[in-house]
Structure formats: structure tokens, C-alpha cells
Write a protein that holds these residues in place. Structure first.
Motif, PDB file in Angstrom:
ATOM      1  N   GLY A   1       9.672 -37.015 -48.590  1.00 14.73           N
ATOM      2  CA  GLY A   1       9.708 -38.096 -47.620  1.00 14.73           C
ATOM      3  C   GLY A   1       9.207 -37.616 -46.272  1.00 14.73           C
ATOM      4  N   PRO A   2       9.138 -38.495 -45.277  1.00 11.67           N
ATOM      5  CA  PRO A   2       8.586 -38.131 -43.968  1.00 11.67           C
ATOM      6  C   PRO A   2       9.431 -37.104 -43.233  1.00 11.67           C
ATOM      7  CG  PRO A   2       9.543 -40.322 -43.911  1.00 11.67           C
ATOM      8  CD  PRO A   2       9.532 -39.903 -45.354  1.00 11.67           C
ATOM      9  N   PHE A   3       8.763 -36.304 -42.423  1.00 13.13           N
ATOM     10  CA  PHE A   3       9.381 -35.208 -41.686  1.00 13.13           C
ATOM     11  C   PHE A   3      10.202 -35.706 -40.493  1.00 13.13           C
ATOM     12  CE2 PHE A   3       8.965 -32.113 -38.168  1.00 13.13           C
ATOM     13  CZ  PHE A   3       9.494 -30.975 -38.748  1.00 13.13           C
ATOM     14  N   GLU A   4       9.688 -36.671 -39.744  1.00 12.56           N
ATOM     15  CA  GLU A   4      10.279 -37.048 -38.463  1.00 12.56           C
ATOM     16  C   GLU A   4      11.721 -37.564 -38.540  1.00 12.56           C
ATOM     17  OE1 GLU A   4       9.137 -36.325 -35.593  1.00 12.56           O
ATOM     18  OE2 GLU A   4       7.225 -35.552 -36.319  1.00 12.56           O
ATOM     19  N   PRO A   5      12.109 -38.364 -39.550  1.00 10.16           N
ATOM     20  CA  PRO A   5      13.478 -38.891 -39.553  1.00 10.16           C
ATOM     21  C   PRO A   5      14.568 -37.826 -39.592  1.00 10.16           C
ATOM     22  CG  PRO A   5      12.098 -40.191 -41.004  1.00 10.16           C
ATOM     23  CD  PRO A   5      11.286 -38.993 -40.596  1.00 10.16           C
ATOM     24  N   MET A   6      14.253 -36.621 -40.092  1.00  9.70           N
ATOM     25  CA  MET A   6      15.300 -35.617 -40.173  1.00  9.70           C
ATOM     26  C   MET A   6      15.429 -34.785 -38.895  1.00  9.70           C
ATOM     27  SD  MET A   6      14.117 -32.304 -40.490  1.00  9.70           S
ATOM     28  CE  MET A   6      12.445 -31.686 -40.386  1.00  9.70           C
ATOM     29  N   VAL A   7      14.510 -34.959 -37.939  1.00  9.64           N
ATOM     30  CA  VAL A   7      14.529 -34.156 -36.719  1.00  9.64           C
ATOM     31  C   VAL A   7      15.826 -34.320 -35.927  1.00  9.64           C
ATOM     32  CG1 VAL A   7      13.414 -33.795 -34.482  1.00  9.64           C
ATOM     33  CG2 VAL A   7      12.019 -33.979 -36.554  1.00  9.64           C
ATOM     34  N   PRO A   8      16.351 -35.546 -35.694  1.00  6.81           N
ATOM     35  CA  PRO A   8      17.607 -35.661 -34.935  1.00  6.81           C
ATOM     36  C   PRO A   8      18.755 -34.868 -35.552  1.00  6.81           C
ATOM     37  CG  PRO A   8      16.537 -37.795 -35.093  1.00  6.81           C
ATOM     38  CD  PRO A   8      15.780 -36.877 -36.003  1.00  6.81           C
ATOM     39  N   ALA A   9      18.857 -34.855 -36.884  1.00  2.52           N
ATOM     40  CA  ALA A   9      19.934 -34.094 -37.529  1.00  2.52           C
ATOM     41  C   ALA A   9      19.783 -32.609 -37.255  1.00  2.52           C
ATOM     42  CB  ALA A   9      19.937 -34.362 -39.035  1.00  2.52           C
ATOM     43  N   MET A  10      18.535 -32.122 -37.275  1.00  2.19           N
ATOM     44  CA  MET A  10      18.310 -30.701 -37.064  1.00  2.19           C
ATOM     45  C   MET A  10      18.409 -30.299 -35.598  1.00  2.19           C
ATOM     46  SD  MET A  10      15.538 -29.521 -39.885  1.00  2.19           S
ATOM     47  CE  MET A  10      16.020 -29.481 -41.620  1.00  2.19           C
ATOM     48  N   PHE A  11      18.244 -31.228 -34.675  1.00  2.00           N
ATOM     49  CA  PHE A  11      18.518 -30.923 -33.272  1.00  2.00           C
ATOM     50  C   PHE A  11      20.009 -30.656 -33.068  1.00  2.00           C
ATOM     51  CE2 PHE A  11      14.609 -33.221 -31.306  1.00  2.00           C
ATOM     52  CZ  PHE A  11      13.862 -32.061 -31.461  1.00  2.00           C
ATOM     53  N   ASN A  12      20.856 -31.333 -33.878  1.00  2.00           N
ATOM     54  CA  ASN A  12      22.301 -31.121 -33.851  1.00  2.00           C
ATOM     55  C   ASN A  12      22.855 -31.470 -32.469  1.00  2.00           C
ATOM     56  OD1 ASN A  12      24.895 -30.274 -34.723  1.00  2.00           O
ATOM     57  ND2 ASN A  12      24.054 -28.492 -35.781  1.00  2.00           N
ATOM     58  N   SER A  13      24.135 -31.298 -32.281  1.00  2.00           N
ATOM     59  CA  SER A  13      24.749 -31.498 -30.970  1.00  2.00           C
ATOM     60  C   SER A  13      24.727 -30.175 -30.210  1.00  2.00           C
ATOM     61  CB  SER A  13      26.193 -31.983 -31.133  1.00  2.00           C
ATOM     62  OG  SER A  13      26.916 -31.102 -31.970  1.00  2.00           O
ATOM     63  N   PRO A  14      24.767 -30.210 -28.882  1.00  3.77           N
ATOM     64  CA  PRO A  14      24.728 -28.964 -28.109  1.00  3.77           C
ATOM     65  C   PRO A  14      25.856 -28.011 -28.497  1.00  3.77           C
ATOM     66  CG  PRO A  14      24.384 -30.854 -26.667  1.00  3.77           C
ATOM     67  CD  PRO A  14      24.787 -31.404 -28.007  1.00  3.77           C
ATOM     68  N   ASP A  15      25.521 -26.741 -28.596  1.00  2.00           N
ATOM     69  CA  ASP A  15      26.513 -25.712 -28.911  1.00  2.00           C
ATOM     70  C   ASP A  15      27.517 -25.621 -27.763  1.00  2.00           C
ATOM     71  OD1 ASP A  15      27.847 -23.152 -29.286  1.00  2.00           O
ATOM     72  OD2 ASP A  15      26.263 -22.675 -30.729  1.00  2.00           O
ATOM     73  N   GLN A  16      28.811 -25.722 -28.096  1.00  2.74           N
ATOM     74  CA  GLN A  16      29.859 -25.736 -27.074  1.00  2.74           C
ATOM     75  C   GLN A  16      30.439 -24.355 -26.783  1.00  2.74           C
ATOM     76  OE1 GLN A  16      32.784 -28.992 -27.540  1.00  2.74           O
ATOM     77  NE2 GLN A  16      31.454 -29.849 -29.111  1.00  2.74           N
ATOM     78  N   GLY A  17      29.844 -23.309 -27.385  1.00  4.76           N
ATOM     79  CA  GLY A  17      30.418 -21.982 -27.203  1.00  4.76           C
ATOM     80  C   GLY A  17      29.502 -20.971 -26.551  1.00  4.76           C
ATOM     81  N   LEU A  18      28.492 -21.428 -25.817  1.00  7.03           N
ATOM     82  CA  LEU A  18      27.508 -20.508 -25.254  1.00  7.03           C
ATOM     83  C   LEU A  18      28.141 -19.587 -24.203  1.00  7.03           C
ATOM     84  CD1 LEU A  18      24.505 -22.983 -24.879  1.00  7.03           C
ATOM     85  CD2 LEU A  18      25.063 -21.478 -26.803  1.00  7.03           C
ATOM     86  N   TRP A  19      27.700 -18.338 -24.210  1.00  2.45           N
ATOM     87  CA  TRP A  19      28.151 -17.303 -23.274  1.00  2.45           C
ATOM     88  C   TRP A  19      29.657 -17.049 -23.368  1.00  2.45           C
ATOM     89  CZ3 TRP A  19      24.151 -14.680 -21.833  1.00  2.45           C
ATOM     90  CH2 TRP A  19      22.927 -15.318 -21.617  1.00  2.45           C
ATOM     91  N   THR A  20      30.245 -17.403 -24.518  1.00  2.59           N
ATOM     92  CA  THR A  20      31.677 -17.224 -24.719  1.00  2.59           C
ATOM     93  C   THR A  20      31.915 -16.360 -25.957  1.00  2.59           C
ATOM     94  OG1 THR A  20      32.051 -19.448 -23.841  1.00  2.59           O
ATOM     95  CG2 THR A  20      33.877 -18.416 -25.024  1.00  2.59           C
ATOM     96  N   PRO A  21      32.616 -15.230 -25.832  1.00  2.00           N
ATOM     97  CA  PRO A  21      32.872 -14.404 -27.014  1.00  2.00           C
ATOM     98  C   PRO A  21      33.662 -15.155 -28.072  1.00  2.00           C
ATOM     99  CG  PRO A  21      33.345 -13.198 -24.997  1.00  2.00           C
ATOM    100  CD  PRO A  21      33.147 -14.638 -24.607  1.00  2.00           C
ATOM    101  N   SER A  22      33.436 -14.786 -29.313  1.00  2.00           N
ATOM    102  CA  SER A  22      34.203 -15.366 -30.410  1.00  2.00           C
ATOM    103  C   SER A  22      35.607 -14.771 -30.432  1.00  2.00           C
ATOM    104  CB  SER A  22      33.490 -15.087 -31.738  1.00  2.00           C
ATOM    105  OG  SER A  22      34.301 -15.483 -32.835  1.00  2.00           O
ATOM    106  N   PRO A  23      36.642 -15.577 -30.763  1.00  2.00           N
ATOM    107  CA  PRO A  23      38.009 -15.039 -30.780  1.00  2.00           C
ATOM    108  C   PRO A  23      38.270 -14.061 -31.917  1.00  2.00           C
ATOM    109  CG  PRO A  23      37.975 -17.313 -31.533  1.00  2.00           C
ATOM    110  CD  PRO A  23      36.601 -17.026 -31.017  1.00  2.00           C
ATOM    111  N   LEU A  24      37.358 -13.947 -32.890  1.00  2.00           N
ATOM    112  CA  LEU A  24      37.518 -12.932 -33.938  1.00  2.00           C
ATOM    113  C   LEU A  24      36.149 -12.511 -34.434  1.00  2.00           C
ATOM    114  CD1 LEU A  24      38.480 -14.319 -37.404  1.00  2.00           C
ATOM    115  CD2 LEU A  24      37.988 -15.883 -35.544  1.00  2.00           C
TER     116      LEU A  24
END
Length: 309
Positions: free
Chosen positions: A286-309
Motif C-alpha cells: 500500500g502507499p507509503f505516506e499514510p504510515m508516516v504519522p505513526a512512525m513520527f510517534n509522539s515526542p519522547d518524554q525522557g530526553l536528557w534524563t537518565p533511566s531509573p534502571l
């Protein structure tokens, strides 16, 4: 021409995700996706596959924020880990931890740092391996972690970071939207896409072969999980693909037959189009463009923050 230094990185080990809908997401990866629980605690599950000796290839942790906790790569030995940490520190790269013994399953020796987008990266060696076996014909579960794709607001700058500091090499481009990066023979273990924000694009899992790839795809479809894109065969990398979303909207891929680059020094990167007859060689996805929004995803909420484990 001077030969480029070999990357200290050998492969991608695992991707660690933090998710707000923990129970539903963990259940998706255990049942629908076909991974097995290697280690489990009240708020985190470490997923492995019987087809590979890596301690775990995916970690899912409960958190109010949706984020990529870290992307983990393997190095040959502790000397490579130490040398890389020294080079990164001297270059002004922000280290989250210094090299040392790790407390995660399988132990090992490693350190963590932030890439230019604020993404947490781990490099480790000497992690204990787990028992593994060859997958059987028709066994439609992931054989290993294939690659991870990330989104960056500045794909060129992020590409340069991984080239200059980690020794990644460019394999191909998808127009000017995405670059595919390798460290050994596999066409890519990392790809970097141009996005509106820093986020996870997708995580890819390799299947035993074409038949198992299609059977796995069919299993999810029969469960009512429609593909975001696929099944098809890519141009860049020449691998098969079917993309789905997990319960919190992260895109995951089944793939197989990823191209291998045996003659590293003579390889010339190519540029592929996103036109339908090029993006999907089979013409089935199927066409490439419709899947682009899903692959953009939502902004990562953990940038510059160490993981707790």
C-alpha cells in the motif's frame, strides 16, 4: 585512501521502553508479538527470544511518561568500552554513567551517554549469554533484534554524531528523509529519520525466514491487529517488512533477509525514492505516506534524563 577505523560497536543489544499502559503493552509483546519473559519484576519485564543468546532484546517498564529509556549496543570487550568512554568524554559528550559493572540481567561492563538529541545510549561488553537454540521451520516468533530507527529534528547532525563518535558508516539514504547506518556486515542496525521532534520511529525484529515472517504477520492480522504498512519488501536494505503498533502507539516491525554488505570499503551509498513502486518492491504494502504519522510517534518524554534502571 585511508581506511576508516572500525567501529567499537558490534550490534544492537536491546531497546528499553517506558510506557503508561504497562500491563497491556507487556502482554502484547508476550503473546501477540511472540517474545518470552526472561526476567520480571513488578513494574518491568525483560523480553528475550529463544533464538538468540542475548539476555534480553526488549525491556518494557511502567512509567507515567512514554519514553525510550535507552538504546543499548554491544562492544567487543571492556577495553573498547573504556576507550570509547574516554573519547566521548574528551569530546564533550555528556556521560550519564562512567564505565563499570552493570546491575541489569546478565551483568557486564558498560556506560551510558546522551546523543545530541538527548537520547540515552548504552554501550557494554561481557554480558552473560543465555541458552539459545535454532528456531524451527514455521516457528513465527522473532529470531533476534534486527535494528532500531529513531527520529531526529536534525538528521544530518545526528548522523554525523554516530559517524564521528561511534564509527557508524552510511549504507543508503531514503531520499533526504532517512539514513541507514551500519557497523559490520548488516545493512543497518540504526537508521535516523527526519522528524518534527525527537522520538522512536520503530523497532525491528528479524524472523527465521520468509515463511515465518508471513506466518507472524498473519497471526497478528487474525487477532485483529491491522498492519500500519506491509507486508512488502524495502528498497534500501532489501528486507521484508510488516509494521504494527503496540498498545501505546510505538511502531514495531517484523522483517527478514536484510541485505549484507560484505565489501565495506568499496560500498557506495545509494539514494532511494519513496515512490510506491520503489519503496515497496513487491507492490503489496500500500502507499507509503499514510504510515508516516505513526512512525513520527509522539515526542519522547525522557530526553536528557537518565533511566531509573
Amino acid at each position: 585512501m585511508k581506511q576508516a577505523a572500525k567501529s567499537p560497536i558490534t550490534r544492537v543489544r536491546h531497546v528499553a521502553l517506558a510506557v503508561p499502559d504497562f500491563k497491556k503493552t507487556a502482554e502484547f509483546y508476550r503473546t501477540a508479538w511472540g517474545l518470552e519473559v526472561a526476567h520480571k519484576e513488578s513494574d518491568v519485564v525483560f523480553f528475550a527470544t529463544p533464538g538468540h543468546p542475548e539476555q534480553y532484546i526488549l525491556r518494557v517498564r511502567e512509567d507515567a511518561a512514554k519514553r525510550v529509556d535507552l538504546i543499548a549496543f554491544a562492544a567487543e570487550n571492556s577495553s573498547e568500552v573504556d576507550a570509547l568512554a574516554q573519547r566521548l568524554g574528551s569530546a564533550g559528550v555528556r556521560l550519564a554513567t562512567e564505565p563499570g559493572s552493570m546491575a541489569t540481567p546478565g551483568g557486564g561492563y558498560g556506560f551510558r551517554f546522551f546523543d545530541p538529541d538527548g537520547r540515552l545510549i548504552e554501550v557494554s561488553s561481557d554480558v552473560e549469554q543465555r541458552a539459545s537454540r535454532a528456531l524451527e521451520p514455521r516457528e513465527s516468533i522473532p529470531q533476534k533484534l534486527s535494528h532500531v530507527v529513531i527520529n531526529s529534528p536534525d538528521v544530518q547532525a545526528t548522523k554525523r554524531f554516530y559517524e564521528q563518535h561511534l564509527g557508524f558508516r552510511l549504507s543508503d539514504w531514503l531520499e533526504d528523509r532517512m539514513c541507514f547506518m551500519r557497523v559490520r556486515e548488516d545493512h543497518h542496525i540504526l537508521a535516523i529519520g527526519q522528524g518534527p521532534h525527537t522520538s522512536l520511529n520503530h523497532v525491528s525484529f528479524e524472523m527465521r525466514g520468509i515463511d515465518e515472517f508471513m506466518r507472524g504477520t498473519g497471526r497478528l492480522i487474525r487477532q485483529g491487529k491491522e498492519p500500519v504498512w506491509g507486508p512488502g519488501r524495502h528498497s534500501a536494505g532489501d528486507n521484508t517488512f510488516t509494521y504494527f503498533t503496540d498498545p501505546v502507539g510505538n511502531v514495531v516491525e517484523y522483517t527478514t533477509e536484510l541485505e549484507r554488505i560484505e565489501d565495506d570499503e568499496t560500498w557506495q551509498p545509494r539514494t532511494f525514492s519513496t515512490e510506491p513502486d520503489v519503496a515497496d518492491q513487491w507492490g503489496t504494502a500500500g502507499p507509503f505516506e499514510p504510515m508516516v504519522p505513526a512512525m513520527f510517534n509522539s515526542p519522547d518524554q525522557g530526553l536528557w534524563t537518565p533511566s531509573p534502571l
